[in-house]
Write a protein that holds these residues in place. Structure first.
Motif, PDB file in Angstrom:
ATOM      1  N   LEU A   5     -11.672   8.219 -51.506  1.00 15.07           N
ATOM      2  CA  LEU A   5     -10.684   7.198 -51.871  1.00 15.07           C
ATOM      3  C   LEU A   5      -9.473   7.241 -50.950  1.00 15.07           C
ATOM      4  CD1 LEU A   5     -10.037   4.982 -54.015  1.00 15.07           C
ATOM      5  CD2 LEU A   5      -8.768   6.742 -55.256  1.00 15.07           C
ATOM      6  N   PHE A   6      -8.926   8.456 -50.728  1.00 15.38           N
ATOM      7  CA  PHE A   6      -7.671   8.578 -49.973  1.00 15.38           C
ATOM      8  C   PHE A   6      -7.847   9.112 -48.556  1.00 15.38           C
ATOM      9  CE2 PHE A   6      -5.864   9.082 -54.389  1.00 15.38           C
ATOM     10  CZ  PHE A   6      -5.181   7.878 -54.391  1.00 15.38           C
ATOM     11  N   GLY A   7      -8.998   9.714 -48.257  1.00 16.38           N
ATOM     12  CA  GLY A   7      -9.151  10.384 -46.972  1.00 16.38           C
ATOM     13  C   GLY A   7      -9.997   9.647 -45.963  1.00 16.38           C
ATOM     14  N   THR A   8     -10.447   8.433 -46.284  1.00 11.70           N
ATOM     15  CA  THR A   8     -11.266   7.673 -45.330  1.00 11.70           C
ATOM     16  C   THR A   8     -10.586   6.351 -44.980  1.00 11.70           C
ATOM     17  OG1 THR A   8     -12.607   6.763 -47.168  1.00 11.70           O
ATOM     18  CG2 THR A   8     -13.408   8.768 -46.093  1.00 11.70           C
ATOM     19  N   HIS A   9     -10.883   5.290 -45.715  1.00  9.39           N
ATOM     20  CA  HIS A   9     -10.351   3.961 -45.364  1.00  9.39           C
ATOM     21  C   HIS A   9      -8.837   3.863 -45.589  1.00  9.39           C
ATOM     22  CE1 HIS A   9     -14.500   3.153 -44.924  1.00  9.39           C
ATOM     23  NE2 HIS A   9     -14.753   3.171 -46.221  1.00  9.39           N
ATOM     24  N   PHE A  10      -8.328   4.536 -46.593  1.00  5.13           N
ATOM     25  CA  PHE A  10      -6.881   4.586 -46.808  1.00  5.13           C
ATOM     26  C   PHE A  10      -6.226   5.316 -45.637  1.00  5.13           C
ATOM     27  CE2 PHE A  10      -3.130   6.665 -48.816  1.00  5.13           C
ATOM     28  CZ  PHE A  10      -2.470   5.536 -49.273  1.00  5.13           C
ATOM     29  N   GLN A  11      -6.798   6.461 -45.250  1.00  6.26           N
ATOM     30  CA  GLN A  11      -6.300   7.207 -44.099  1.00  6.26           C
ATOM     31  C   GLN A  11      -6.359   6.368 -42.824  1.00  6.26           C
ATOM     32  OE1 GLN A  11      -5.310  10.812 -43.511  1.00  6.26           O
ATOM     33  NE2 GLN A  11      -4.667   9.655 -41.702  1.00  6.26           N
ATOM     34  N   ASP A  12      -7.503   5.725 -42.594  1.00  2.00           N
ATOM     35  CA  ASP A  12      -7.666   4.913 -41.380  1.00  2.00           C
ATOM     36  C   ASP A  12      -6.669   3.755 -41.332  1.00  2.00           C
ATOM     37  OD1 ASP A  12      -9.738   6.532 -40.539  1.00  2.00           O
ATOM     38  OD2 ASP A  12     -11.311   5.226 -41.330  1.00  2.00           O
ATOM     39  N   SER A  13      -6.316   3.238 -42.486  1.00  2.00           N
ATOM     40  CA  SER A  13      -5.356   2.134 -42.523  1.00  2.00           C
ATOM     41  C   SER A  13      -3.963   2.606 -42.121  1.00  2.00           C
ATOM     42  CB  SER A  13      -5.342   1.498 -43.920  1.00  2.00           C
ATOM     43  OG  SER A  13      -6.605   0.942 -44.227  1.00  2.00           O
ATOM     44  N   TRP A  14      -3.612   3.826 -42.484  1.00  2.00           N
ATOM     45  CA  TRP A  14      -2.350   4.409 -41.994  1.00  2.00           C
ATOM     46  C   TRP A  14      -2.401   4.544 -40.477  1.00  2.00           C
ATOM     47  CZ3 TRP A  14       2.267   5.659 -44.256  1.00  2.00           C
ATOM     48  CH2 TRP A  14       2.322   5.582 -45.664  1.00  2.00           C
ATOM     49  N   ASN A  15      -3.546   5.013 -39.968  1.00  2.00           N
ATOM     50  CA  ASN A  15      -3.686   5.151 -38.515  1.00  2.00           C
ATOM     51  C   ASN A  15      -3.566   3.805 -37.820  1.00  2.00           C
ATOM     52  OD1 ASN A  15      -4.129   7.864 -39.018  1.00  2.00           O
ATOM     53  ND2 ASN A  15      -6.359   7.699 -38.856  1.00  2.00           N
ATOM     54  N   ASP A  16      -4.056   2.750 -38.462  1.00  2.00           N
ATOM     55  CA  ASP A  16      -3.910   1.400 -37.909  1.00  2.00           C
ATOM     56  C   ASP A  16      -2.440   1.055 -37.691  1.00  2.00           C
ATOM     57  OD1 ASP A  16      -6.606   0.930 -37.878  1.00  2.00           O
ATOM     58  OD2 ASP A  16      -6.634  -0.337 -39.658  1.00  2.00           O
ATOM     59  N   LEU A  17      -1.593   1.433 -38.648  1.00  2.00           N
ATOM     60  CA  LEU A  17      -0.174   1.109 -38.534  1.00  2.00           C
ATOM     61  C   LEU A  17       0.489   1.872 -37.396  1.00  2.00           C
ATOM     62  CD1 LEU A  17       1.096   0.914 -42.232  1.00  2.00           C
ATOM     63  CD2 LEU A  17       0.033  -0.852 -40.822  1.00  2.00           C
ATOM     64  N   VAL A  18      -0.034   3.077 -37.126  1.00  2.00           N
ATOM     65  CA  VAL A  18       0.512   3.875 -36.028  1.00  2.00           C
ATOM     66  C   VAL A  18       0.038   3.337 -34.685  1.00  2.00           C
ATOM     67  CG1 VAL A  18       0.581   6.166 -34.967  1.00  2.00           C
ATOM     68  CG2 VAL A  18       0.677   5.942 -37.460  1.00  2.00           C
ATOM     69  N   LEU A  19      -1.249   3.048 -34.574  1.00  2.00           N
ATOM     70  CA  LEU A  19      -1.854   2.569 -33.333  1.00  2.00           C
ATOM     71  C   LEU A  19      -2.196   1.099 -33.493  1.00  2.00           C
ATOM     72  CD1 LEU A  19      -4.238   5.590 -32.716  1.00  2.00           C
ATOM     73  CD2 LEU A  19      -1.935   5.244 -31.818  1.00  2.00           C
ATOM     74  N   GLU A  20      -1.227   0.261 -33.296  1.00  2.00           N
ATOM     75  CA  GLU A  20      -1.375  -1.154 -33.607  1.00  2.00           C
ATOM     76  C   GLU A  20      -1.791  -1.993 -32.399  1.00  2.00           C
ATOM     77  OE1 GLU A  20      -1.120  -4.932 -35.414  1.00  2.00           O
ATOM     78  OE2 GLU A  20      -1.533  -2.908 -36.089  1.00  2.00           O
ATOM     79  N   VAL A  21      -1.056  -1.911 -31.319  1.00  2.00           N
ATOM     80  CA  VAL A  21      -1.343  -2.724 -30.135  1.00  2.00           C
ATOM     81  C   VAL A  21      -1.118  -1.894 -28.875  1.00  2.00           C
ATOM     82  CG1 VAL A  21      -0.720  -4.916 -31.210  1.00  2.00           C
ATOM     83  CG2 VAL A  21       1.023  -3.591 -30.014  1.00  2.00           C
ATOM     84  N   ILE A  22      -1.648  -2.374 -27.754  1.00  2.00           N
ATOM     85  CA  ILE A  22      -1.297  -1.802 -26.459  1.00  2.00           C
ATOM     86  C   ILE A  22      -0.691  -2.898 -25.603  1.00  2.00           C
ATOM     87  CG2 ILE A  22      -3.119  -0.068 -26.559  1.00  2.00           C
ATOM     88  CD1 ILE A  22      -4.686  -1.753 -24.558  1.00  2.00           C
ATOM     89  N   MET A  23       0.144  -2.492 -24.665  1.00  2.00           N
ATOM     90  CA  MET A  23       0.718  -3.447 -23.723  1.00  2.00           C
ATOM     91  C   MET A  23       0.339  -2.993 -22.314  1.00  2.00           C
ATOM     92  SD  MET A  23       4.662  -4.652 -23.150  1.00  2.00           S
ATOM     93  CE  MET A  23       5.197  -3.064 -22.533  1.00  2.00           C
ATOM     94  N   ILE A  24      -0.305  -3.867 -21.582  1.00  2.00           N
ATOM     95  CA  ILE A  24      -0.666  -3.563 -20.211  1.00  2.00           C
ATOM     96  C   ILE A  24       0.541  -3.844 -19.323  1.00  2.00           C
ATOM     97  CG2 ILE A  24      -2.227  -4.110 -18.315  1.00  2.00           C
ATOM     98  CD1 ILE A  24      -4.294  -4.939 -20.392  1.00  2.00           C
ATOM     99  N   HIS A  25       1.031  -2.827 -18.633  1.00  2.00           N
ATOM    100  CA  HIS A  25       2.290  -2.941 -17.899  1.00  2.00           C
ATOM    101  C   HIS A  25       2.257  -4.014 -16.819  1.00  2.00           C
ATOM    102  CE1 HIS A  25       4.544   0.966 -19.018  1.00  2.00           C
ATOM    103  NE2 HIS A  25       3.908   0.458 -20.049  1.00  2.00           N
ATOM    104  N   SER A  26       1.077  -4.227 -16.231  1.00  2.00           N
ATOM    105  CA  SER A  26       1.001  -5.212 -15.156  1.00  2.00           C
ATOM    106  C   SER A  26       0.988  -6.647 -15.679  1.00  2.00           C
ATOM    107  CB  SER A  26      -0.259  -4.975 -14.311  1.00  2.00           C
ATOM    108  OG  SER A  26      -1.409  -5.060 -15.142  1.00  2.00           O
ATOM    109  N   SER A  27       0.963  -6.756 -17.021  1.00  2.00           N
ATOM    110  CA  SER A  27       0.958  -8.077 -17.641  1.00  2.00           C
ATOM    111  C   SER A  27       2.069  -8.137 -18.673  1.00  2.00           C
ATOM    112  CB  SER A  27      -0.401  -8.360 -18.296  1.00  2.00           C
ATOM    113  OG  SER A  27      -1.448  -8.227 -17.352  1.00  2.00           O
ATOM    114  N   SER A  28       2.215  -9.275 -19.269  1.00  2.00           N
ATOM    115  CA  SER A  28       3.271  -9.441 -20.266  1.00  2.00           C
ATOM    116  C   SER A  28       2.707  -9.768 -21.636  1.00  2.00           C
ATOM    117  CB  SER A  28       4.224 -10.561 -19.831  1.00  2.00           C
ATOM    118  OG  SER A  28       3.505 -11.777 -19.690  1.00  2.00           O
TER     119      SER A  28
END
Length: 417
Positions: free
Chosen positions: A252-275
């Motif tokens: 309940l708390f250690g799989t999809h709930f955990q992964d959803s917290w990780n989603d908030l931490v690792l949300e997007v990337i920005m490629i420096h050569s682009s905007s």
């Protein structure tokens, strides 16, 4: 981008001042997401009644027979159980040839509990004799009081309670162990929001906290219970001897709930050569980390990893041995029964083949019991985002959730002599 979580954390507040099941009558409320608890409680009624049969009758007493439900929360389940308890005791008195006494029921939970919703569910008290009370539908035959406070301390006067009942509450710790949130400690639960699959030091910190809390609970009850009284306790348990394998609560708390917290931490990337920003689901971050262009990128999150790591679910699913050690060390209660009981799934769905419904049930189940803590830690806006992701992930893994997500409960019947 949503506001950063650091701006909304509730500082320096003890867990017991904010912990509660989700109040009200909304879609994520405990009142509307406790059908599984009701189902599990009904499956254990025969064990509850066996415990009630151990209570010594006191026909000559002029004081009422007093029941206390500890961790009552705010739904119909607690009212149903108290009705069962009182009706069974009335039958016992009458079968023994005694006139039943008056009955009183104390509903107790932390001060943050939604007592208003609970009391609005109470039927009116019946008037007249006990026989008239029992013959009246939709009325109660007992007096009521609410008692706010932590059950890890004293709540009632000495020798005032005949029967204690507590279901689905004792697995909640009085606090997250301090070492689990201390970066300098080997028990620091880095990268996780729950004990499931954590390291041994983290698991031992949780186990020690649970056993200290249970010892405090039993000490308080041994002072409050009348001689000849009994207690029926139900809490989350596990079948594995390994405390890092939390079974159903771990899923309940250690799989999809955990992964959803990780989603908030690792949300997007920005490629420096682009905007432009590119959304990368968390399952794709291993691919991202293994690619050489990662050095040209910057990861942006809705929260920091530290914000995630300072949130931990204060729940411990005990083994029978963990529980037994504390009861035997206390020495004041006789163990009538102590066993693991298979409760079933916490997800109640009308259409198991509907993945969307399963995902929604998972999110609401998590929100109903942990939503208040999440809100306090990252704020309402990010909390909504988190549980939306839990729902999406649950829908994507609906079949395995229904097959694997099963709860076990420790059932303890104890008597005080």
């Amino acid at each position: 981008m949503a506001p950063q979580g650091e701006d909304v954390i509730v500082p320096d507040r003890k867990l017991e001042m904010i912990l509660s099941m989700k109040g009200g009558n909304g879609k994520g409320s405990y009142a509307n997401n406790s059908q599984a608890q009701a189902k599990h409680a009904r499956s254990m009624l025969h064990l509850l009644k066996e415990t009630l049969d151990n209570v010594q009758l006191k026909p000559a007493s002029e004081v009422p027979f007093t029941v206390a439900d500890l961790g009552c929360s705010c739904g119909n389940n607690t009212l149903y159980i108290v009705d069962v308890i009182i009706k069974h005791m009335i039958e016992r008195y009458e079968y023994s040839g005694y006139v039943p006494p008056e009955f009183s029921a104390f509903f107790s939970d932390l001060p943050s509990n939604d007592f208003n919703t609970l009391f609005q569910l109470l039927p009116p008290i019946a008037k007249g004799s006990m026989e008239e009370c029992l013959a009246t539908d939709n009325h109660r035959s007992y007096f009521v009081a609410g008692v706010p406070g932590s059950f890890y301390r004293r709540l009632f006067p000495t020798r005032s309670i005949d029967f204690f009942h507590s279901a689905f509450s004792l697995h909640w710790l009085s606090q997250v162990p301090e070492s689990v949130q201390d970066k300098r400690s080997p028990a620091y639960n880095k990268g996780r929001v729950f004990i499931h699959n954590a390291n041994e030091q983290t698991a031992n910190a949780y186990k020690s906290q649970f056993q200290r809390d249970l010892a405090a609970f039993l000490k308080a009850r041994s002072q409050e219970m009348k001689r000849g009284g009994s207690m029926f306790l139900v809490c989350l348990g596990r079948t594995s001897p390994d405390p890092t394998d939390q079974g159903g609560p771990g899923i309940l708390f250690g799989t999809h709930f955990q992964d959803s917290w990780n989603d908030l931490v690792l949300e997007v990337i920005m490629i420096h050569s682009s905007s432009f920003f590119v959304y990368i689901p968390s399952l794709s971050f291993k691919w991202f980390a293994d690619n050489p262009f990662r050095r040209s990128c910057r990861i942006h999150g809705l929260i920091t990893s530290e914000k995630r790591d300072t949130f931990n679910i204060p729940v411990y699913a005990s083994s029978l041995q963990d529980f037994r050690e504390v009861v035997e060390a206390n020495g004041t209660f006789r163990i009538n029964k102590l066993e693991i009981f298979k409760g079933g799934s916490p997800l109640v769905v009308s259409q198991p083949d509907d993945a969307t419904e399963v995902g929604r049930a998972l999110a609401n189940s998590c929100r109903s019991v942990a939503g208040v803590l999440v809100d306090a830690h990252i704020g309402d806006q990010l909390s909504e985002e988190l549980f939306s992701r839990v729902e999406h992930r649950g829908s994507s893994h609906a079949k395995e959730l229904l097959e694997q997500l099963q709860f076990y409960h420790i059932v303890a019947s104890l008597s005080f002599e």
